[in-house]
Design an enzyme around this catalytic site. Sequence first.
Site, PDB file in Angstrom:
ATOM      1  N   GLU A  93     -47.646  29.714  10.977  1.00 18.28           N
ATOM      2  CA  GLU A  93     -47.753  30.626   9.860  1.00 18.28           C
ATOM      3  C   GLU A  93     -47.633  29.864   8.541  1.00 18.28           C
ATOM      4  O   GLU A  93     -46.853  28.917   8.426  1.00 18.28           O
ATOM      5  CB  GLU A  93     -46.650  31.682   9.957  1.00 18.28           C
ATOM      6  N   CYS A 106     -46.274  28.165   1.116  1.00 15.66           N
ATOM      7  CA  CYS A 106     -45.192  27.704   1.981  1.00 15.66           C
ATOM      8  C   CYS A 106     -45.802  27.276   3.318  1.00 15.66           C
ATOM      9  O   CYS A 106     -46.381  28.097   4.034  1.00 15.66           O
ATOM     10  CB  CYS A 106     -44.200  28.857   2.172  1.00 15.66           C
ATOM     11  N   CYS A 113     -39.039  25.394  16.007  1.00 17.44           N
ATOM     12  CA  CYS A 113     -38.048  24.511  15.389  1.00 17.44           C
ATOM     13  C   CYS A 113     -36.906  24.291  16.375  1.00 17.44           C
ATOM     14  O   CYS A 113     -36.527  25.195  17.110  1.00 17.44           O
ATOM     15  CB  CYS A 113     -37.496  25.153  14.120  1.00 17.44           C
ATOM     16  N   CYS A 117     -30.619  27.056  13.898  1.00 11.43           N
ATOM     17  CA  CYS A 117     -29.807  27.742  12.885  1.00 11.43           C
ATOM     18  C   CYS A 117     -29.659  29.219  13.285  1.00 11.43           C
ATOM     19  O   CYS A 117     -30.633  29.880  13.636  1.00 11.43           O
ATOM     20  CB  CYS A 117     -30.451  27.618  11.504  1.00 11.43           C
ATOM     21  N   CYS A 120     -31.796  32.118  11.584  1.00  8.04           N
ATOM     22  CA  CYS A 120     -33.240  31.920  11.401  1.00  8.04           C
ATOM     23  C   CYS A 120     -34.025  32.370  12.625  1.00  8.04           C
ATOM     24  O   CYS A 120     -33.712  31.982  13.754  1.00  8.04           O
ATOM     25  CB  CYS A 120     -33.508  30.440  11.126  1.00  8.04           C
ATOM     26  N   GLY A 162     -40.242  25.030  11.148  1.00  5.58           N
ATOM     27  CA  GLY A 162     -39.986  23.648  11.538  1.00  5.58           C
ATOM     28  C   GLY A 162     -39.064  22.888  10.609  1.00  5.58           C
ATOM     29  O   GLY A 162     -38.764  23.322   9.497  1.00  5.58           O
ATOM     30  N   GLU A 163     -38.597  21.757  11.102  1.00  7.18           N
ATOM     31  CA  GLU A 163     -37.760  20.849  10.310  1.00  7.18           C
ATOM     32  C   GLU A 163     -38.630  19.637   9.948  1.00  7.18           C
ATOM     33  O   GLU A 163     -38.926  18.804  10.814  1.00  7.18           O
ATOM     34  CB  GLU A 163     -36.521  20.441  11.126  1.00  7.18           C
ATOM     35  N   SER A 195     -38.147  20.801   2.128  1.00 10.79           N
ATOM     36  CA  SER A 195     -36.822  21.372   2.389  1.00 10.79           C
ATOM     37  C   SER A 195     -36.335  20.962   3.777  1.00 10.79           C
ATOM     38  O   SER A 195     -37.044  21.100   4.767  1.00 10.79           O
ATOM     39  CB  SER A 195     -36.921  22.896   2.306  1.00 10.79           C
ATOM     40  N   SER A 217     -30.975  22.682   2.667  1.00 15.21           N
ATOM     41  CA  SER A 217     -30.433  23.989   3.056  1.00 15.21           C
ATOM     42  C   SER A 217     -28.959  23.803   3.381  1.00 15.21           C
ATOM     43  O   SER A 217     -28.601  23.393   4.479  1.00 15.21           O
ATOM     44  CB  SER A 217     -31.183  24.517   4.283  1.00 15.21           C
ATOM     45  N   LEU A 218     -28.112  24.108   2.409  1.00 14.86           N
ATOM     46  CA  LEU A 218     -26.678  23.832   2.583  1.00 14.86           C
ATOM     47  C   LEU A 218     -25.998  24.994   3.310  1.00 14.86           C
ATOM     48  O   LEU A 218     -25.375  24.823   4.351  1.00 14.86           O
ATOM     49  CB  LEU A 218     -26.031  23.559   1.215  1.00 14.86           C
ATOM     50  N   ASN A 219     -26.090  26.168   2.715  1.00 13.64           N
ATOM     51  CA  ASN A 219     -25.722  27.428   3.397  1.00 13.64           C
ATOM     52  C   ASN A 219     -24.240  27.639   3.730  1.00 13.64           C
ATOM     53  O   ASN A 219     -23.877  28.695   4.236  1.00 13.64           O
ATOM     54  CB  ASN A 219     -26.538  27.618   4.684  1.00 13.64           C
ATOM     55  N   ASN A 293     -32.259  37.522   4.880  1.00  9.59           N
ATOM     56  CA  ASN A 293     -33.275  38.470   5.330  1.00  9.59           C
ATOM     57  C   ASN A 293     -32.927  38.910   6.741  1.00  9.59           C
ATOM     58  O   ASN A 293     -32.935  38.094   7.666  1.00  9.59           O
ATOM     59  CB  ASN A 293     -34.662  37.812   5.319  1.00  9.59           C
ATOM     60  N   CYS A 336     -38.412  34.372   4.029  1.00  7.55           N
ATOM     61  CA  CYS A 336     -37.683  33.205   4.531  1.00  7.55           C
ATOM     62  C   CYS A 336     -37.034  33.512   5.874  1.00  7.55           C
ATOM     63  O   CYS A 336     -36.310  34.500   5.994  1.00  7.55           O
ATOM     64  CB  CYS A 336     -36.556  32.831   3.592  1.00  7.55           C
TER      65      CYS A 336
HETATM   66  N1  SAH Z   1     -35.995  23.408   8.323  1.00  5.69           N
HETATM   67  C1  SAH Z   1     -36.127  23.414   6.913  1.00  5.69           C
HETATM   68  C2  SAH Z   1     -37.256  24.293   6.388  1.00  5.69           C
HETATM   69  C3  SAH Z   1     -37.425  25.640   7.043  1.00  5.69           C
HETATM   70  S1  SAH Z   1     -36.193  26.882   6.712  1.00  5.69           S
HETATM   71  C4  SAH Z   1     -34.808  23.795   6.246  1.00  5.69           C
HETATM   72  O1  SAH Z   1     -33.856  24.101   6.955  1.00  5.69           O
HETATM   73  O2  SAH Z   1     -34.720  23.730   5.034  1.00  5.69           O
HETATM   74  C5  SAH Z   1     -36.484  27.310   5.033  1.00  5.69           C
HETATM   75  C6  SAH Z   1     -35.340  28.029   4.347  1.00  5.69           C
HETATM   76  O3  SAH Z   1     -35.218  29.364   4.860  1.00  5.69           O
HETATM   77  C7  SAH Z   1     -33.979  27.378   4.565  1.00  5.69           C
HETATM   78  O4  SAH Z   1     -33.332  27.221   3.318  1.00  5.69           O
HETATM   79  C8  SAH Z   1     -33.222  28.384   5.417  1.00  5.69           C
HETATM   80  O5  SAH Z   1     -31.849  28.310   5.155  1.00  5.69           O
HETATM   81  C9  SAH Z   1     -33.859  29.699   4.976  1.00  5.69           C
HETATM   82  N2  SAH Z   1     -33.723  30.794   5.925  1.00  5.69           N
HETATM   83  C10 SAH Z   1     -33.873  30.755   7.261  1.00  5.69           C
HETATM   84  N3  SAH Z   1     -33.671  31.969   7.812  1.00  5.69           N
HETATM   85  C11 SAH Z   1     -33.389  32.819   6.794  1.00  5.69           C
HETATM   86  C12 SAH Z   1     -33.111  34.214   6.713  1.00  5.69           C
HETATM   87  N4  SAH Z   1     -33.094  34.981   7.792  1.00  5.69           N
HETATM   88  N5  SAH Z   1     -32.885  34.752   5.495  1.00  5.69           N
HETATM   89  C13 SAH Z   1     -32.938  33.972   4.385  1.00  5.69           C
HETATM   90  N6  SAH Z   1     -33.229  32.662   4.399  1.00  5.69           N
HETATM   91  C14 SAH Z   1     -33.434  32.075   5.587  1.00  5.69           C
END
Ligand code: SAH
Length: 344
Positions: A93, A106, A113, A117, A120, A162-163, A195, A217-219, A293, A336
């Site tokens: 996608e 994007c 992936c 996480c 995700c 993907g990463e 990212s 992506s720190l989170n 999301n 996202c």
């Molecule tokens: N693997 C890479 C790129 C893909 S994820 C990475 O981790 O950065 C892209 C972004 O989407 C990341 O910042 C991730 O934290 C965010 N993301 C993933 N699932 C999400 C969700 N359900 N709601 C909001 N952001 C999300």
Amino acid sequence: MSQRSDILNLTMDELSTWLNQYDIKSYRAKQVAKWIYSCQADRFDVMTDLGKNIRSLLTKHFFIGRLKTAKIAHSSDGTKKYLFKLADQNVIETVLIPERDHYTLCISSQVGCAQGCQFCLTAKGGCIRNLSRSEIIAQVRDVENDLPDDSRLTNIVIMGMGEPLANYKNVVSAVNTIIDGDDGLNYSSRRVTLSTAGVASRLGDLGQDTPVNLAISLNATDNETRDMLMPINRRHPIEQLLQACREYPLKPRRRITFEYVLIKGINDSVENAKRLVNLLRPIRAKINLIPFNEHEGCDFKRPEESVILTFQDLLVKNNFTAIIRRSKGEDISAACGQLRVNSA
Ligand code: SAH
């Protein structure tokens, strides 16, 4: 009969070397690249500034890769999701996001992936395979081809499925063609962002190998929470990741973007915001807050609006640029973390 291969998988240097073996000069590779990346050529016949023998030689050995569009989904907010079917029937996608005066695309780097996480949706199916250099470039080239000439697609984010750093070679090679103004797609490196979930050991190389922007992506602000949300943290904990960010060869006037998905009751407290300030203070950073999301099969919730605003406010009061990324394309599962491999 020999199988033809996809010329988009070759870098300029590789194409020159290939041509050189037939005593064809390197500048011919530049002519081919112009046709492919600036003119959207689909066949070698149209490359009229190349001799007929070169064109037929190329036709004999190569084709010019395109992705098959399985479906395009339109969101009520203008977001467009392209579902591309790959030669092996896998689906990826790519999401086109309208901004105030331009579009951002994007793109994906893998089918699925492996990072796992917890928040995700892409993670749920695991990783099927890496995308090739061609499949990464073609997401940009094919969407450009689908858009009217005057649409301003100026920004590319490698934030889809993907990463990217788990597919390092192909991603870096593709990205460097995307930003190549002479022999590539001519995007400004300031407008391309990669990212990562935080493959700390790769950041040193990345800074040397490409000038595009970096997003992390720190989170989470403590290892316990980050271990739970993002398994990669067990291999590359926060201190190690931020150390690699401090050592990252940032260009003048650039900043590292830190993405922070806000999840209700998990990482959205004032204490978290304060810790984030302290963690990022030594780094030239800006922060993208992404309200979680929600999706089926995941119990996490998006925080209340007031909580999101309080979190942002604390960062801003501490002199950080902190932007709330309002989700786009939710109604077509293009937001996202909503990209899913089996949605075809
Ligand atoms: N693997 C890479 C790129 C893909 S994820 C990475 O981790 O950065 C892209 C972004 O989407 C990341 O910042 C991730 O934290 C965010 N993301 C993933 N699932 C999400 C969700 N359900 N709601 C909001 N952001 C999300």
